[in-house]
Scaffold this active site. Structure first.
Site, PDB file in Angstrom:
ATOM      1  N   LEU A  19       0.871  -1.188   0.000  1.00 32.73           N
ATOM      2  CA  LEU A  19       0.000   0.000   0.000  1.00 32.73           C
ATOM      3  C   LEU A  19       0.902   1.230   0.000  1.00 32.73           C
ATOM      4  O   LEU A  19       1.692   1.428   0.929  1.00 32.73           O
ATOM      5  CB  LEU A  19      -0.903  -0.010   1.244  1.00 32.73           C
ATOM      6  CG  LEU A  19      -1.712   1.256   1.530  1.00 32.73           C
ATOM      7  CD1 LEU A  19      -2.597   1.640   0.347  1.00 32.73           C
ATOM      8  CD2 LEU A  19      -2.579   1.068   2.780  1.00 32.73           C
ATOM      9  N   GLY A  22       0.278   8.733  -1.751  1.00 28.18           N
ATOM     10  CA  GLY A  22       0.860   9.837  -2.537  1.00 28.18           C
ATOM     11  C   GLY A  22       1.603   9.326  -3.751  1.00 28.18           C
ATOM     12  O   GLY A  22       2.685   9.817  -4.085  1.00 28.18           O
ATOM     13  N   SER A  24       0.902   9.411  -6.985  1.00 28.46           N
ATOM     14  CA  SER A  24       0.647   9.945  -8.329  1.00 28.46           C
ATOM     15  C   SER A  24       1.677  10.967  -8.792  1.00 28.46           C
ATOM     16  O   SER A  24       1.595  11.456  -9.913  1.00 28.46           O
ATOM     17  CB  SER A  24      -0.748  10.586  -8.359  1.00 28.46           C
ATOM     18  OG  SER A  24      -0.735  11.753  -7.545  1.00 28.46           O
ATOM     19  N   SER A  25       2.636  11.310  -7.931  1.00 25.32           N
ATOM     20  CA  SER A  25       3.622  12.311  -8.367  1.00 25.32           C
ATOM     21  C   SER A  25       4.919  12.154  -7.580  1.00 25.32           C
ATOM     22  O   SER A  25       4.975  11.408  -6.586  1.00 25.32           O
ATOM     23  CB  SER A  25       3.075  13.733  -8.157  1.00 25.32           C
ATOM     24  OG  SER A  25       2.991  14.009  -6.770  1.00 25.32           O
ATOM     25  N   GLY A  26       5.952  12.841  -8.033  1.00 23.92           N
ATOM     26  CA  GLY A  26       7.217  12.939  -7.306  1.00 23.92           C
ATOM     27  C   GLY A  26       7.802  11.595  -6.916  1.00 23.92           C
ATOM     28  O   GLY A  26       7.819  10.645  -7.704  1.00 23.92           O
ATOM     29  N   GLY A  28       6.621   9.373  -4.853  1.00 23.52           N
ATOM     30  CA  GLY A  28       5.629   8.293  -4.831  1.00 23.52           C
ATOM     31  C   GLY A  28       5.492   7.637  -6.191  1.00 23.52           C
ATOM     32  O   GLY A  28       5.474   6.402  -6.305  1.00 23.52           O
ATOM     33  N   SER A 151      12.414  12.879   6.264  1.00 31.13           N
ATOM     34  CA  SER A 151      13.147  13.924   5.544  1.00 31.13           C
ATOM     35  C   SER A 151      14.390  14.254   6.351  1.00 31.13           C
ATOM     36  O   SER A 151      14.464  13.947   7.553  1.00 31.13           O
ATOM     37  CB  SER A 151      12.268  15.171   5.448  1.00 31.13           C
ATOM     38  OG  SER A 151      13.027  16.280   5.033  1.00 31.13           O
ATOM     39  N   TYR A 164       6.825  21.952   9.428  1.00 32.15           N
ATOM     40  CA  TYR A 164       7.180  20.775   8.611  1.00 32.15           C
ATOM     41  C   TYR A 164       8.157  19.907   9.397  1.00 32.15           C
ATOM     42  O   TYR A 164       7.964  18.687   9.514  1.00 32.15           O
ATOM     43  CB  TYR A 164       7.807  21.239   7.290  1.00 32.15           C
ATOM     44  CG  TYR A 164       8.288  20.107   6.402  1.00 32.15           C
ATOM     45  CD1 TYR A 164       7.390  19.191   5.861  1.00 32.15           C
ATOM     46  CD2 TYR A 164       9.640  19.959   6.079  1.00 32.15           C
ATOM     47  CE1 TYR A 164       7.834  18.153   5.038  1.00 32.15           C
ATOM     48  CE2 TYR A 164      10.086  18.935   5.261  1.00 32.15           C
ATOM     49  CZ  TYR A 164       9.185  18.039   4.741  1.00 32.15           C
ATOM     50  OH  TYR A 164       9.623  17.008   3.931  1.00 32.15           O
TER      51      TYR A 164
HETATM   52  N1  LIG Z   1      11.094  16.943  -2.364  1.00 31.17           N
HETATM   53  C1  LIG Z   1      12.018  16.919  -1.434  1.00 31.17           C
HETATM   54  O1  LIG Z   1      13.087  17.594  -1.538  1.00 31.17           O
HETATM   55  C2  LIG Z   1      11.822  16.067  -0.199  1.00 31.17           C
HETATM   56  C3  LIG Z   1      12.866  16.018   0.704  1.00 31.17           C
HETATM   57  C4  LIG Z   1      12.721  15.245   1.836  1.00 31.17           C
HETATM   58  C5  LIG Z   1      11.542  14.519   2.051  1.00 31.17           C
HETATM   59  N2  LIG Z   1      10.536  14.585   1.161  1.00 31.17           N
HETATM   60  C6  LIG Z   1       9.319  13.808   1.468  1.00 31.17           C
HETATM   61  O2  LIG Z   1       9.097  12.903   0.396  1.00 31.17           O
HETATM   62  C7  LIG Z   1       7.697  12.611   0.308  1.00 31.17           C
HETATM   63  C8  LIG Z   1       7.255  12.793  -1.135  1.00 31.17           C
HETATM   64  O3  LIG Z   1       7.437  14.157  -1.499  1.00 31.17           O
HETATM   65  P1  LIG Z   1       7.747  14.626  -2.988  1.00 31.17           P
HETATM   66  O4  LIG Z   1       9.081  15.246  -2.998  1.00 31.17           O
HETATM   67  O5  LIG Z   1       7.463  13.508  -3.937  1.00 31.17           O
HETATM   68  O6  LIG Z   1       6.686  15.797  -3.109  1.00 31.17           O
HETATM   69  P2  LIG Z   1       5.390  15.942  -4.038  1.00 31.17           P
HETATM   70  O7  LIG Z   1       5.765  15.748  -5.455  1.00 31.17           O
HETATM   71  O8  LIG Z   1       4.775  17.231  -3.611  1.00 31.17           O
HETATM   72  O9  LIG Z   1       4.478  14.710  -3.618  1.00 31.17           O
HETATM   73  C9  LIG Z   1       3.736  14.689  -2.431  1.00 31.17           C
HETATM   74  C10 LIG Z   1       2.617  13.680  -2.622  1.00 31.17           C
HETATM   75  O10 LIG Z   1       1.827  13.650  -1.422  1.00 31.17           O
HETATM   76  C11 LIG Z   1       0.480  13.720  -1.813  1.00 31.17           C
HETATM   77  N3  LIG Z   1      -0.394  14.276  -0.780  1.00 31.17           N
HETATM   78  C12 LIG Z   1      -0.389  15.521  -0.237  1.00 31.17           C
HETATM   79  N4  LIG Z   1      -1.384  15.625   0.662  1.00 31.17           N
HETATM   80  C13 LIG Z   1      -2.031  14.423   0.665  1.00 31.17           C
HETATM   81  C14 LIG Z   1      -3.119  13.900   1.374  1.00 31.17           C
HETATM   82  N5  LIG Z   1      -3.823  14.618   2.268  1.00 31.17           N
HETATM   83  N6  LIG Z   1      -3.496  12.609   1.146  1.00 31.17           N
HETATM   84  C15 LIG Z   1      -2.841  11.846   0.247  1.00 31.17           C
HETATM   85  N7  LIG Z   1      -1.801  12.300  -0.482  1.00 31.17           N
HETATM   86  C16 LIG Z   1      -1.395  13.569  -0.255  1.00 31.17           C
HETATM   87  C17 LIG Z   1       0.473  14.589  -3.045  1.00 31.17           C
HETATM   88  O11 LIG Z   1      -0.724  14.366  -3.735  1.00 31.17           O
HETATM   89  P3  LIG Z   1      -1.417  15.541  -4.611  1.00 31.17           P
HETATM   90  O12 LIG Z   1      -0.675  15.454  -5.908  1.00 31.17           O
HETATM   91  O13 LIG Z   1      -2.833  15.141  -4.672  1.00 31.17           O
HETATM   92  O14 LIG Z   1      -1.199  16.838  -3.914  1.00 31.17           O
HETATM   93  C18 LIG Z   1       1.707  14.064  -3.777  1.00 31.17           C
HETATM   94  O15 LIG Z   1       1.390  12.901  -4.507  1.00 31.17           O
HETATM   95  C19 LIG Z   1       7.005  13.552   1.290  1.00 31.17           C
HETATM   96  O16 LIG Z   1       6.698  12.854   2.482  1.00 31.17           O
HETATM   97  C20 LIG Z   1       8.047  14.625   1.553  1.00 31.17           C
HETATM   98  O17 LIG Z   1       7.896  15.231   2.825  1.00 31.17           O
HETATM   99  C21 LIG Z   1      10.653  15.346   0.037  1.00 31.17           C
END
Ligand SMILES: NC(=O)c1ccc[n+]([C@@H]2O[C@H](COP(=O)([O-])OP(=O)(O)OC[C@H]3O[C@@H](n4cnc5c(N)ncnc54)[C@H](OP(=O)(O)O)[C@@H]3O)[C@@H](O)[C@H]2O)c1
Length: 303
Positions: A19, A22, A24-26, A28, A151, A164
């Site tokens: 399971l 998230g 659908s993007s990034g 995930g 993170s 955060y």
């Molecule tokens: N990017 C970085 O530099 C970084 C660094 C350290 C850790 N992280 C962590 O890595 C993880 C993934 O982040 P990412 O970088 O891939 O960012 P991202 O592209 O913004 O992806 C975040 C995902 O979480 C989903 N999401 C947000 N609110 C939600 C909710 N209420 N229920 C279900 N899904 C939800 C978003 O869905 P929607 O598309 O519908 O909004 C999106 O698919 C996060 O936990 C983030 O804190 C990221």
């Protein structure tokens, strides 16, 4: 040599039910793509309703090994429904990957009660609820993996990212306790700690209402904090060598490890901060980080 075997070995040959939130993007989506190529997994990829269409755009459709489901991690009914369906159809969740996350940009003074709760609900309370739903089945089957995407902000706090960091520190504390609690059932728990990722996700950073106002108000005492930190973080993300695909490969490898670690700093900068935090005396560590922040002489009341 690392002790490696596939999860299917644990499962006695059957597929593992994953399971992923998230998805659908990034990061995930990158994890989904990695695991899609591995027949050892049956995937339940979840996203908020408004984001479900992105799966088709990414070429991901439902099939024998893939279900696409709506899941807002803050919605109790959706959480219950998706876990219940996996229990009924496949016999339970074997691998829970709490990836969904959101980041508020705000100094502590500018984040209101509702925003604080929203931040905690997505990054901390949602994962808590999902773990509580999946753990009874994992304990009954005496196997399971939980991967909580934390993170570098879960081990170091940055100005303008207070809430955060708080949400990721909460996730880290609870996950660390869980590591001890479920060890007797052979359930493995890991915190994946990425540093800056080369992705567009800084665009998804949410400004707190007051923070956004202050960032545009000439006389606000915190204006320089925002002026300096927002482009600084953006620059670090643009320059980062770590990509979502690279981290997804680390996570896929982690799932194959017989004894996965509790913490996986998943990028080079995360390792660096991990070492700095461990090796430097605290006072020195905070001074080093303060010196590394952009243009702090402009911050605050002026001299
Ligand atoms: N990017 C970085 O530099 C970084 C660094 C350290 C850790 N992280 C962590 O890595 C993880 C993934 O982040 P990412 O970088 O891939 O960012 P991202 O592209 O913004 O992806 C975040 C995902 O979480 C989903 N999401 C947000 N609110 C939600 C909710 N209420 N229920 C279900 N899904 C939800 C978003 O869905 P929607 O598309 O519908 O909004 C999106 O698919 C996060 O936990 C983030 O804190 C990221």
């Amino acid at each position: 040599m690392r002790d490696v075997r596939g999860p299917a070995d644990d499962a006695g040959g059957g597929a593992w039910n994953v399971l992923l939130t998230g998805a659908s993007s990034g990061l995930g989506l990158a994890i989904a793509r990695q695991l899609l190529g591995d027949p050892r997994y049956r995937l339940v990829l979840t996203a908020r309703a408004a984001s479900l269409a992105r799966f088709a755009a990414a070429g991901i459709v439902e099939g024998e090994r893939v279900l696409l489901r709506q899941l807002d991690v803050t919605d109790a009914e959706q959480r219950r429904a998706v876990v219940a369906e996996i229990d009924e159809r496949f016999g339970g969740v074997d691998v829970l990957i709490n990836n969904a996350g959101v980041a508020f940009r705000s100094v502590l003074e500018h984040v209101n009660e509702q925003e604080r709760l929203q931040q905690m609900q997505v990054n901390f309370l949602g994962p808590m609820h999902l773990m509580r739903l999946c753990l009874p089945g994992m304990r009954a089957r005496r196997r399971g993996r939980i991967v909580n995407v934390s993170s570098v902000a879960g081990m170091m706090a940055m100005p303008t990212m207070a809430i955060y960091s708080a949400s990721k520190w909460a996730l880290e504390g609870a996950t660390e306790a869980l590591w001890y609690e479920v060890r007797p059932w052979g359930i493995h728990v890991t915190l994946v700690e990425p540093g800056f990722i080369h992705s567009e996700s800084f665009r998804n950073t949410v400004w707190s209402r007051e923070g956004e106002r202050a960032a545009h108000e000439h006389d606000d005492g915190y204006r320089a904090h925002y002026d300096c930190m927002a482009p600084f973080v953006e620059r670090l993300m643009r320059r980062a060598r770590a990509t979502p695909d690279r981290i997804a490969r680390r996570i896929a490898a982690l799932l194959r490890e017989r004894r996965p670690p509790l913490r996986l700093p998943a990028t080079r900068d995360a390792w660096l901060f991990y070492l700095l935090r461990r090796l430097l005396p605290r006072r020195l560590y905070h001074l080093v980080l303060w010196r590394g922040l952009p243009d702090t002489r402009r911050w605050g009341p002026g001299r």
